[in-house]
Design an enzyme around this catalytic site. Structure first.
Site, PDB file in Angstrom:
ATOM      1  CG  HIS A 127      -2.026  -0.974   1.200  1.00 54.41           C
ATOM      2  ND1 HIS A 127      -2.848  -1.127   0.114  1.00 54.41           N
ATOM      3  CD2 HIS A 127      -2.472  -1.858   2.128  1.00 54.41           C
ATOM      4  CE1 HIS A 127      -3.742  -2.066   0.378  1.00 54.41           C
ATOM      5  NE2 HIS A 127      -3.530  -2.526   1.585  1.00 54.41           N
ATOM      6  NE  ARG A 177     -14.943   1.937  -2.805  1.00 50.58           N
ATOM      7  CZ  ARG A 177     -15.371   1.048  -1.920  1.00 50.58           C
ATOM      8  NH1 ARG A 177     -14.520   0.513  -1.065  1.00 50.58           N
ATOM      9  NH2 ARG A 177     -16.636   0.675  -1.873  1.00 50.58           N
TER      10      ARG A 177
END
Ligand code: A3P
Length: 316
Positions: free
Chosen positions: A129, A151
């Site tokens: 990440h 997103r």
């Protein structure tokens, strides 16, 4: 206050204990490291990974801001890459969680199990990440392929809030989570800087960095899966197209299918981890923010996003 992670190797523990920290997402204590709020439990692993990880030229990196659809993207890329190796009715994804098929490097390094990554046959699919600026150098110097998914930040916040609440006796008051998120304080945040780093990289090197949005994956899974396969260098042949292989990949990796599997209902990634795998499959939809946020909250968070992304050519 817990200021150091007892699992931190001693050579990093001193450095980690000097970094600013936040407790609001507890149990995830986060520390500000090289401009980003990183969960402390992964910091020793990340530091070790930054120093020692050796990428291979044919590695594929599935990268994301957490809660943007990492689990789904892992399943899809893994299913695409291994589609000739395994029949769809006897596929590893039926018995393993996608995070077991595509390892999360931050955790692997934190557990001292980096040798497992070395033992993986090529081509490997790996995940972290980390923002682009914090990636180990060899990923950049070897010009490895990267697929990034982001997103709508409002849905990321909602997904993160539910996820962390599962690890707590009492939920975080949503208003508090909202405040922290708007300040950029969320695990691996600020989200806007994270997304922008990959957005800019994808514009510089589109053949090496594929930039996706969770919402477009939901809208057009067929188109996205074909794009993924082309980008990965293993496009679907006309025969595969005719035989419905693309649809098989989509079905195998669909939210309902994965959520219904025993391994994803009751399994755990790690016996010491409090969460069961069902934590990775909550709702699987776009727009759940409308059930959590007041119009004022929506306006404020959208405003921050707009302001942060202004001039970049990116909208979220
Ligand atoms: P929600 O909490 O909004 O439901 P990550 O994998 O990066 O942690 O992201 C988790 C989010 O992706 C969760 O969102 C989860 O439900 C959703 N998700 C997981 N698997 C999915 C799938 N196969 N299809 C669509 N969404 C999925």
């Amino acid at each position: 206050k817990k200021e150091t992670d007892p699992r931190a190797p001693s050579n990093y523990a001193d450095l980690i204990s000097t970094l600013p920290f936040e407790e609001g997402w507890a149990p995830a204590l986060t520390r500000k490291y090289q401009g980003f709020w990183i969960p402390q439990c992964f910091l020793p692993g990340i530091m070790g990974m930054q120093q020692n990880f050796k990428a291979r030229p044919d590695d594929l990196f599935v990268l994301s801001y957490p809660k943007c659809g990492t689990t789904w993207l892992k399943a899809l890329t893994y299913a695409i890459m291994t589609r000739v190796q395994y029949p769809f009715d006897h596929h590893p994804l039926l018995g393993q969680n996608p995070h077991e098929c595509v390892p999360f490097m931050d955790r692997t390094y934190s557990k001292g199990q980096a040798s497992e990554l070395d033992a993986m046959p090529s081509p490997r699919i790996l995940n972290t990440h980390l923002p682009f600026s914090l990636l180990p150098d060899s990923i950049k110097s070897l010009d490895c392929k990267v697929i990034y998914v982001c997103r709508d930040p409002k849905d990321v916040l909602v997904s993160r809030w539910h996820y962390n609440n599962r690890m707590r006796p009492q939920p975080i008051p949503f208003a508090k989570a909202f405040e922290m998120f708007c300040e950029g304080n969320c695990p691996y945040g600020p989200i806007w800087e994270h997304v922008l780093e990959y957005w800019e990289e994808s514009r510089r090197r589109p053949e090496k960095v594929l930039f996706l949005r969770y919402e477009e994956m939901l809208e057009d899974p067929l188109g996205i899966v074909k794009r993924l396969a082309e980008f990965m260098g293993c496009p679907f042949s006309p025969e595969e197209d005719k035989e419905g292989v693309v649809e098989e990949v989509i079905k195998l990796c669909s939210f309902d299918k994965l959520k219904s599997l025993e391994v994803n209902k009751t399994g755990k990634l790690d016996p010491n981890f409090s969460l069961t795998n069902d934590s990775y499959f909550r709702k699987g939809k776009a727009g759940d923010w409308s059930n959590h946020m007041s119009p004022e909250m929506v306006q404020r968070l959208d405003g921050v996003t707009e302001q942060k992304l202004r001039g970049s050519g990116l909208t979220l």
